[in-house]
Design a protein around this motif. Structure first.
Motif: not given
Length: 330
Positions: A79-95, A223-230
């Motif tokens: 199943p899809y989960c909306s949590f990840g895309l809403i929180k964002g990629a967190l590129v620098s924080e993950t590094l 809507k937040r998930v769709a925006g988070g994907l882009l």
């Protein structure tokens, strides 16, 4: 004078008394004789002997038909989960988290240290907690993401951090991976830009593709998930812009290309299957273009690549992505 003589009474004939005797005998034989009482010794002896138990007759059973072999079940759709895309990629924080990761310690111990020291420089404790929660749900540094943790310690890994992170994130979150595959369809069809309405329409269409959970989300969540994907496409360099997201001229460098190739080889049975893996489309590399890139690396003597139909002979500078990081990038 005549003398009077007493007349003698003659006895009754025997034939007349016979019927009466027969009736008396018949009446005597008709009355039942009283049963003979059993003696106390006989009764006690009979009680002492065990009496056989009466068993009910066994019901007739029909022979069972041989069991049919169970058919293998089709792999379930995660199943899809909306949590990840809403929180964002967190590129620098993950590094930053991976740069100080101790592979000998547990995930909890590492994240507890991050919370205590705030090594990522989070502006608030609430944001720090969200980053650690997202990291914990997204990555397994002691498992499939170990090579990513090692890459964060090298200059090459930090230089090409975005495509490496994209590979691991999209494999961890199916919604992101499927969304990136959808953006490839738009791009390959000649599309120039993407808007939130398009991403929202695609997201809602996934309900008929094995993801009914999307219909259960609220409108604001979708809507937040769709925006988070882009937004994720922008964070990984695939899109640019704020309102209207335009496709970029994306190019996957040789170093992350070899990293992803080794990861694809590890998760596919054959080399040909690894080259045709649909996950290459996350980086806008269809199979024909990927083969062209491999030929260029062959000419540069970085790898050895020969192909004749479905037979592929491929030799890489390392045996795995982890070995590539430790032996080549370090």
């Amino acid at each position: 004078m005549a003398t009077a003589t007493k007349a003698k009474r003659k006895p009754a004939p025997a034939a007349a008394s016979a019927p009466a005797a027969e009736k008396k005998a018949a009446a005597k034989s008709a009355t039942p004789k009283p049963a003979r009482k059993a003696s106390t010794k006989t009764t006690a002896k009979a009680k002492a002997q065990p009496q056989p138990k009466q068993t009910a007759p066994k019901p007739k059973t029909t022979p069972r038909a041989p069991k049919a072999k169970a058919q293998p079940k089709a792999p379930g759709i995660t199943p899809y989960c909306s949590f990840g895309l809403i929180k964002g990629a967190l590129v620098s924080e993950t590094l930053q988290v991976f740069e100080e990761w101790d592979l000998e310690a547990s995930k909890r111990a590492n994240l507890d240290r991050v919370r205590a020291s705030n090594s990522i420089g989070a502006p608030t404790q609430a944001w720090l907690k969200q980053v650690c929660t997202t990291f914990s749900r997204r990555f397994e540094p002691s498992g499939p993401d170990r090579s990513l943790a090692l890459a964060a310690r090298t200059a090459t890994g930090r230089q090409h951090w975005r495509p490496l992170l994209l590979w691991h994130m999209a494999n961890s979150e199916g919604l992101l991976g499927d969304g990136l595959a959808w953006t490839w369809e738009i791009f390959s069809a000649g599309g120039d830009l993407l808007q939130t309405d398009q991403a929202l329409a695609w997201l809602e269409s996934t309900g008929s593709q094995g993801h009914p959970e999307v219909a259960e989300w609220g409108e604001s969540t979708r809507k937040r998930v769709a925006g988070g994907l882009l937004k994720a496409g922008v964070d990984f360099g695939l899109l640019q812009g704020r309102v209207k997201r335009r496709f970029t001229a994306y190019y996957l460098a040789d170093e992350p290309l070899l990293y992803v190739l080794l990861q694809a080889l590890a998760s596919n049975r054959t080399t040909a299957a690894a080259l045709s893996d649909p996950r290459w489309l996350w980086f806008r590399l269809p199979e024909a273009e990927l083969e062209h890139r491999l030929l260029l690396l062959h000419q540069a003597q970085v790898i050895s690549y020969y192909r004749a139909g479905s037979v592929v002979d491929l030799k890489l500078p390392a045996s795995s992505a982890e070995a590539l990081v430790q032996e080549v990038w370090t």
